[in-house]
Design a protein around this motif. Structure first.
Motif, short mmCIF file in Angstrom:
data_model
loop_
_atom_site.label_atom_id
_atom_site.label_comp_id
_atom_site.label_asym_id
_atom_site.label_seq_id
_atom_site.Cartn_x
_atom_site.Cartn_y
_atom_site.Cartn_z
N PRO A 174 -20.91 -17.74 57.74
CA PRO A 174 -21.39 -18.91 57.88
C PRO A 174 -20.23 -19.84 57.84
CG PRO A 174 -22.82 -17.44 56.34
CD PRO A 174 -21.70 -16.57 56.70
N ALA A 175 -19.21 -19.72 57.10
CA ALA A 175 -18.20 -20.43 56.93
C ALA A 175 -17.37 -20.72 58.33
CB ALA A 175 -17.05 -20.01 55.84
N SER A 176 -17.46 -19.40 58.92
CA SER A 176 -16.70 -19.78 60.39
C SER A 176 -17.46 -20.31 61.20
CB SER A 176 -16.27 -18.35 60.96
OG SER A 176 -15.95 -18.24 62.13
N TYR A 177 -19.01 -20.28 61.38
CA TYR A 177 -19.85 -20.89 62.18
C TYR A 177 -19.90 -22.19 61.82
CZ TYR A 177 -24.36 -22.48 64.14
OH TYR A 177 -25.37 -23.05 64.85
N ARG A 178 -19.63 -23.11 60.73
CA ARG A 178 -19.58 -24.28 60.49
C ARG A 178 -18.34 -24.93 61.17
NH1 ARG A 178 -21.34 -22.61 55.51
NH2 ARG A 178 -19.43 -22.61 54.43
N CYS A 196 -17.95 -1.64 55.88
CA CYS A 196 -18.27 -2.61 54.68
C CYS A 196 -17.11 -3.15 53.91
CB CYS A 196 -19.13 -1.90 53.74
SG CYS A 196 -20.91 -1.82 54.54
N ASP A 197 -15.84 -2.00 53.81
CA ASP A 197 -14.79 -2.69 53.06
C ASP A 197 -14.25 -3.60 53.79
OD1 ASP A 197 -12.93 -1.98 50.70
OD2 ASP A 197 -11.56 -1.41 52.32
N SER A 198 -14.13 -3.49 55.20
CA SER A 198 -13.33 -4.36 55.89
C SER A 198 -13.95 -5.74 55.93
CB SER A 198 -12.96 -3.91 57.48
OG SER A 198 -12.73 -4.92 58.25
N ALA A 199 -15.25 -5.57 56.02
CA ALA A 199 -16.15 -6.75 56.08
C ALA A 199 -16.03 -7.69 54.78
CB ALA A 199 -17.63 -6.58 56.37
N LEU A 200 -16.17 -6.93 53.80
CA LEU A 200 -15.68 -7.70 52.52
C LEU A 200 -14.43 -8.09 52.08
CD1 LEU A 200 -17.95 -8.06 50.20
CD2 LEU A 200 -18.75 -6.46 51.76
N ARG A 201 -13.62 -7.57 52.55
CA ARG A 201 -12.13 -8.03 52.53
C ARG A 201 -12.10 -9.17 53.23
NH1 ARG A 201 -10.21 -2.83 53.52
NH2 ARG A 201 -9.63 -3.40 55.64
N ARG A 202 -12.73 -9.40 54.72
CA ARG A 202 -12.87 -10.57 55.51
C ARG A 202 -13.48 -11.72 54.68
NH1 ARG A 202 -9.63 -13.57 58.52
NH2 ARG A 202 -11.05 -14.73 60.05
N LEU A 203 -14.35 -11.52 54.06
CA LEU A 203 -15.14 -12.33 53.35
C LEU A 203 -14.32 -12.94 52.11
CD1 LEU A 203 -18.76 -10.80 53.01
CD2 LEU A 203 -18.15 -12.77 54.37
N GLY A 204 -13.42 -12.40 51.70
CA GLY A 204 -12.58 -12.70 50.57
C GLY A 204 -11.42 -13.49 51.28
N ALA A 205 -10.94 -13.84 52.37
CA ALA A 205 -10.18 -14.45 53.23
C ALA A 205 -10.62 -15.76 53.62
CB ALA A 205 -9.43 -13.54 53.97
N GLN A 206 -11.76 -16.51 53.19
CA GLN A 206 -12.21 -17.53 53.66
C GLN A 206 -11.25 -18.81 53.38
OE1 GLN A 206 -16.73 -17.54 54.06
NE2 GLN A 206 -16.45 -16.07 52.16
#
Length: 206
Positions: A174-178, A196-206
């Motif tokens: 969502p942050a990227s979509y905005r 999932c590990d990669s995805a959650l790491r990506r979410l931590g880099a917002q």
């Protein structure tokens, strides 16, 4: 001649007053239509809510943003079985159905100033309904993702591993979509093939 000038002066004054009323009314209508509210800073917000979107609520005139979670925007589309669906509207509807007409209690955590000139600030809050943390409820069902905090990371990991909600298909953060982004790095979910590990790491880099 003097009478004519006096009459014209009165007319000009009246017209100016009318124009001022029209301008003020237009500004008020714009603010209402834009959803801008005069949010007050207070320790606790409590009452019946109006769901604005998947992570934003209104209690009276107070606009509240759930702490630690990010849900799809109302206009956002996600993918499920390679077909688009209105995930933002789906999440907002799910939250509305969960709360119904019940009373929600929210505790103030921080303040978020409006990003745009026409946006008023909003309070960052942690909310409970009937003893349930709304942020946890959203993330645990895959309806939102952890945001700027590790508070819901383990809950988000379990939702991802179980392919719940958004995680069952593919979606843009969502942050990227905005920000108008939709790159490969910002796409998450089972249908992207990303772990999932990669995805959650990506979410931590917002």
């Amino acid at each position: 001649m003097m009478k004519l000038r006096s009459a014209l002066a009165v007319v000009a004054t009246v017209c100016a007053g009318v124009m001022w009323v029209v301008v003020v009314g237009a500004i008020i209508n714009f603010l209402v239509a834009s959803g801008v509210s005069a949010t007050e800073r207070r320790a606790v917000y409590e009452g019946r809510v109006r769901v604005v979107d998947g992570d934003t609520l209104m209690i009276g005139q107070d606009r509240l943003r759930l702490e630690g979670v990010d849900a799809p925007e109302l206009s956002q589309l996600c993918m499920l079985q390679s077909r688009p669906y209105r995930c933002g509207q789906h999440v907002a509807s799910a939250l509305k159905d969960m709360i119904g007409r019940g009373r929600v209690r929210c505790v103030y955590r921080d303040w978020d100033p409006g990003r745009l000139a026409q946006q008023a600030g909003r309070a960052i809050v942690q909310c409970e309904y009937a003893g349930t943390d709304l942020g946890d409820w959203l993330v645990s069902r895959g309806l939102a993702v952890p945001y700027y905090t590790s508070q819901y990371r383990s809950v988000g990991m379990r939702a991802c591993e179980r392919n719940l909600g958004l995680w069952a298909g593919a979606f843009t953060r969502p942050a990227s979509y905005r920000r108008g982004g939709d790159s490969v790095n910002d796409r998450l979910g089972r249908e992207t093939g990303r772990t999932c590990d990669s995805a959650l790491r990506r979410l931590g880099a917002q």
